[in-house]
Every structure is written in C-alpha cells, then in structure tokens.
Design a protein around this motif. Structure first.
Motif, short mmCIF file in Angstrom:
data_model
loop_
_atom_site.label_atom_id
_atom_site.label_comp_id
_atom_site.label_asym_id
_atom_site.label_seq_id
_atom_site.Cartn_x
_atom_site.Cartn_y
_atom_site.Cartn_z
N LYS A 95 1.03 11.50 -3.96
CA LYS A 95 0.65 11.94 -4.84
C LYS A 95 0.03 11.90 -6.44
CE LYS A 95 4.53 14.12 -3.63
NZ LYS A 95 5.29 15.12 -3.74
N GLY A 96 -1.17 10.86 -5.93
CA GLY A 96 -2.74 11.09 -6.85
C GLY A 96 -2.43 9.48 -7.51
N PHE A 97 -1.06 8.35 -7.43
CA PHE A 97 -1.10 7.69 -8.28
C PHE A 97 -2.14 6.29 -7.21
CE2 PHE A 97 2.93 10.18 -9.75
CZ PHE A 97 2.44 9.62 -10.92
N VAL A 98 -2.65 5.15 -7.77
CA VAL A 98 -3.22 4.03 -7.01
C VAL A 98 -2.30 3.21 -7.50
CG1 VAL A 98 -4.75 3.16 -7.26
CG2 VAL A 98 -5.40 5.31 -7.31
N TYR A 99 -1.72 1.91 -7.08
CA TYR A 99 -1.04 1.15 -7.20
C TYR A 99 -1.53 -0.19 -6.50
CZ TYR A 99 3.46 4.10 -7.25
OH TYR A 99 3.89 4.71 -7.77
N ARG A 100 -1.36 -1.05 -7.12
CA ARG A 100 -1.82 -2.63 -7.73
C ARG A 100 -1.06 -4.08 -6.99
NH1 ARG A 100 -3.05 -6.49 -10.74
NH2 ARG A 100 -2.75 -4.89 -12.80
N ARG A 101 -1.20 -4.20 -5.73
CA ARG A 101 -0.59 -5.49 -5.64
C ARG A 101 -0.59 -6.60 -5.87
NH1 ARG A 101 -0.58 -8.50 0.18
NH2 ARG A 101 -2.11 -9.11 -0.43
N THR A 102 0.23 -7.37 -7.08
CA THR A 102 0.03 -8.56 -8.18
C THR A 102 -0.03 -9.74 -7.06
OG1 THR A 102 2.23 -8.58 -8.12
CG2 THR A 102 1.60 -6.69 -9.57
N CYS A 103 -0.11 -10.72 -7.88
CA CYS A 103 -0.50 -11.87 -6.95
C CYS A 103 0.70 -12.63 -6.11
CB CYS A 103 -0.66 -13.10 -7.97
SG CYS A 103 1.12 -13.36 -8.88
N CYS A 104 0.22 -13.04 -4.83
CA CYS A 104 1.31 -13.52 -4.15
C CYS A 104 2.33 -12.45 -2.75
CB CYS A 104 2.46 -14.21 -4.78
SG CYS A 104 1.95 -15.65 -5.45
N GLY A 105 1.44 -10.68 -3.69
CA GLY A 105 2.75 -9.90 -2.92
C GLY A 105 3.33 -9.42 -2.95
N ARG A 106 4.38 -10.37 -4.31
CA ARG A 106 5.66 -9.75 -4.03
C ARG A 106 5.94 -8.02 -5.50
NH1 ARG A 106 7.04 -12.64 -0.34
NH2 ARG A 106 6.34 -15.05 -0.91
N ALA A 107 5.36 -7.79 -5.81
CA ALA A 107 5.06 -6.80 -6.48
C ALA A 107 4.05 -5.55 -6.58
CB ALA A 107 5.73 -6.93 -7.61
N TRP A 108 4.62 -4.34 -6.73
CA TRP A 108 3.53 -3.46 -7.08
C TRP A 108 3.88 -3.03 -8.22
CZ3 TRP A 108 -0.29 -2.13 -3.25
CH2 TRP A 108 -0.32 -3.47 -1.52
N VAL A 109 2.27 -2.64 -9.11
CA VAL A 109 2.53 -1.60 -9.74
C VAL A 109 1.93 -0.85 -10.25
CG1 VAL A 109 3.18 -4.16 -11.12
CG2 VAL A 109 0.48 -3.55 -11.07
N PHE A 110 1.92 -0.15 -11.02
CA PHE A 110 0.88 1.63 -11.22
C PHE A 110 0.73 1.29 -12.04
CE2 PHE A 110 5.14 3.08 -10.64
CZ PHE A 110 5.13 4.17 -11.80
N GLY A 111 -0.38 2.36 -12.88
CA GLY A 111 -1.28 2.38 -14.10
C GLY A 111 -0.77 4.19 -14.16
N GLN A 112 -1.54 4.78 -15.24
CA GLN A 112 -1.75 6.14 -15.50
C GLN A 112 -2.57 7.01 -13.70
OE1 GLN A 112 -5.30 7.03 -17.65
NE2 GLN A 112 -5.34 9.69 -17.17
N ARG A 113 -1.40 7.69 -14.20
CA ARG A 113 -1.51 8.57 -12.65
C ARG A 113 -2.88 9.06 -12.61
NH1 ARG A 113 1.69 14.17 -11.00
NH2 ARG A 113 1.15 13.73 -9.33
#
Length: 352
Positions: free
Chosen positions: A260-278
């Motif tokens: 769908k054109g999004f890039v997700y980044r895993r935060t420290c310790c791999g407990r959560a994923w965040v994404f920014g602008q599409r």
C-alpha cells in the motif's frame, strides 16, 4: 531507451550524462573499484563504465536477456552473467566471454552466488534444482539432495561460514551446512496454502538471523538459520510486505515496505512498529539505508519513483523526477555514501 543521469544537489534535479539502449535489468559494481560498473539489459547486451557512470560503452559480446551479474570478490577481471537462462563468464573484464553451462540439460538458470572466501566455488540456482562448481565453472555437479527439483530463485553464501548456503523457492527456505552436499527445508511458514516468501533479508550483525516477508501472513524472523520462525509483524497491516531492510549497525531497527506504499519502522526492542507519511500509492519495491547517515533511507516504488527520508521514515520527498517510476534497485557507493548513489529503473541507471 535507458539512460544515465547525474545530480549535484541531492537528487532534486537530474541531467543526462550518458545514454544506453535496452531495458535495464541488473547492475554490478566492482567492489575493488566502485567507478567500474556493469549494467545488463533485456535486449541489448551488457554496458560498462570505468568512470562512475559518466561514459558507458557496450561490450562486444551481445548477450540477450541479461538477468544477473555477479563479480566475485578479489577477482576484478572476472564477471558472471545469466543471459537468456544460461550462465556465461568472462575473465577479461567483459571483453571475451565463454559459455559456462556445461550441464547442457535444458535447465533455466535463475540465480548465481560465489563463495566470498573462495572464488573458485560457484553455485547456480536452476528451474529444477541447483548445480555447484569447485573450479570456477570448468565443471559442474548437481547439488540438490533434498531440494526435490525446486525452482531455485535465490542463492546466498554465508560470508562468515561459507560452507553454509541458503536457497529459496516459492515459500520454501532451504539450508545446506556442507557446501551444498545435502539440503534440508527450514521453512515452517505455512500460514496459508499458497504462502510464498516475497522478501528475505539477513541480519548484518547475526549470520543466523533472517527476516522473511510472507505473502498474506506478515513478517517472520528466524535466529537459527530457519529451523524455527517467529511472527514479528504484530501491529503491521494485513497488506503484503514487499521489502525489508535492517539497520547495518543497530539490528533492532528494521524497516518494512508494504504493498500500500507505507514504510514501517520497528522501534527499540522490537515491541512496536511506527509509520510516518505515506510514501506513495503504489507498492514499495526496495529499501536502502545510508550506512554512514543511518537516519537517511531510500524507498523505491513500483510505478511512482524514488523517495528519500532523512528522519527514519517520518517524512518523505521525491528524490528526482526524471529517474523513472519503476525503481528496481538502489546501490550506495561503499567508499562513502556521500559520494554516489545509483538507482536502477525501467529508464536505465541513474547516479546521484
């Protein structure tokens, strides 16, 4: 027609620096001299540059349908090519080629890998198995016990333990711990009947760890070379993951691109994923981190061009409007990312 373009302002503006013909399909950079690059095309042979892309010339041997180019380490004059499903080799920097398919059984070559510690050892993935050469392709022997005539699309030699070889076919990941003498399936990712691996990325800090993007099932990780897999995509969308990239220094930081054109980044310790602008409305085809400025990441898309983020994927800008829309590969000059970034697109090879 393909083309070479240059930018001097970080990719905002590009100007033509050279022209090549044919549809670009692959590229190889000489690890000892990054100013020397080769480009394989679908219908007009192989092109070469000796000055970092300012001037290109076509090699005399016109190989059609060039899908793979590999330069073995510490062998600057040697280059392997897969052309029209057959393997070729040159030991004269591309000026004289020899046919390297001694098995001659009609198999289609899909992929090729060279032992980084022993350039005489070459592996070729085929449409119905795998072959291995111990004498730099003078002779080949089947290396497929346990592969069951699999269509081998990817072959990887472990750079630290070269006796360990990985191969993938469809949804299966295979491993050999004895230089290809025997293979065993290590893929237990069977979420759906038609599951298949869309992207496979190794952890640069751990030779036994890999990430696999699985169609319809998300992101999985193994820490034991595929013996066991753990789903690590909780919080990621259901949409297929189409690209994976691991930070070369901090392996806790992982990026994934989606259909769908999004890039997700895993935060420290791999407990959560965040994404920014599409990034785009089309699938992400490739992700590449600048190893010296690791907050900078490039995202190629299928149909909407090349983008760059300088804040770990929070915001994105179009990195050049003239580089084409179908981004297939991004390569960063190993001498220093601030020097040159190359992009392979349907329009050719571009340089920033």
């Amino acid at each position: 027609a393909g083309g070479i373009y240059t930018t001097t302002n970080g990719g905002e503006h590009w100007y033509p620096s050279a022209r090549i013909t044919g549809t670009v399909q692959c590229m190889a950079m000489d690890p000892e001299n990054p100013n020397t690059l080769y480009v394989g095309t679908a219908n007009d042979g192989i092109f070469k540059t000796l000055d970092g892309g300012n001037f290109w010339f076509r090699l005399r041997e016109k190989l059609d349908g060039v899908s793979t180019l590999v330069i073995p380490p510490r062998t600057q004059k040697t280059l392997y090519a897969i052309a029209a499903g057959k393997v070729w080799k040159t030991e004269t920097e591309g000026f004289v080629w020899s046919f390297a398919d001694s098995w001659r059984d009609g198999s289609i070559a899909r992929s090729l890998a060279v032992n980084p510690q022993n350039p005489q050892e070459v592996y070729v993935g085929l449409s119905d198995g795998l072959h291995r050469s111990e004498d730099a392709r003078q002779s080949w022997a089947p290396s497929q016990a346990g592969l069951d005539n699999a269509d081998v699309r990817t072959v990887i030699v472990d750079p630290i333990e070269p006796s360990v070889i990985y191969a993938s076919s469809g949804n299966q990941l295979f491993i050999s711990v004895n230089s290809g003498a025997s293979w065993e399936s290590r893929s237990s990712i069977q979420a759906y009947k038609d599951t298949r691996i869309l992207a496979l990325e190794g952890d640069p800090q751990d030779g036994e760890a890999f990430y696999a993007a699985v169609y319809g099932a998300g992101l999985f990780k193994t820490t034991d070379r595929g013996q066991h897999w753990e789903h690590v995509g909780a919080g990621l969308p259901i949409a297929s993951i189409t690209a994976v990239e691991v930070d070369p220094v901090d392996d806790e930081t992982v990026y994934v691109g989606t259909q769908k054109g999004f890039v997700y980044r895993r935060t420290c310790c791999g407990r959560a994923w965040v994404f920014g602008q599409r990034v785009a409305e089309r699938p992400i085809s490739t992700l590449t981190i600048d190893p010296e400025q690791r907050t900078c990441i490039y995202a190629g898309t299928q149909g909407q061009g090349l983008y760059r983020s300088d804040d770990q994927g929070t915001t994105w800008v179009l990195a050049g409007s003239d580089v084409g829309t179908d981004i297939r590969q991004v390569v960063i000059d190993p001498r220093g990312p601030g020097i040159t970034v190359f992009a392979v697109t349907e329009e050719g090879v571009f340089r920033s």
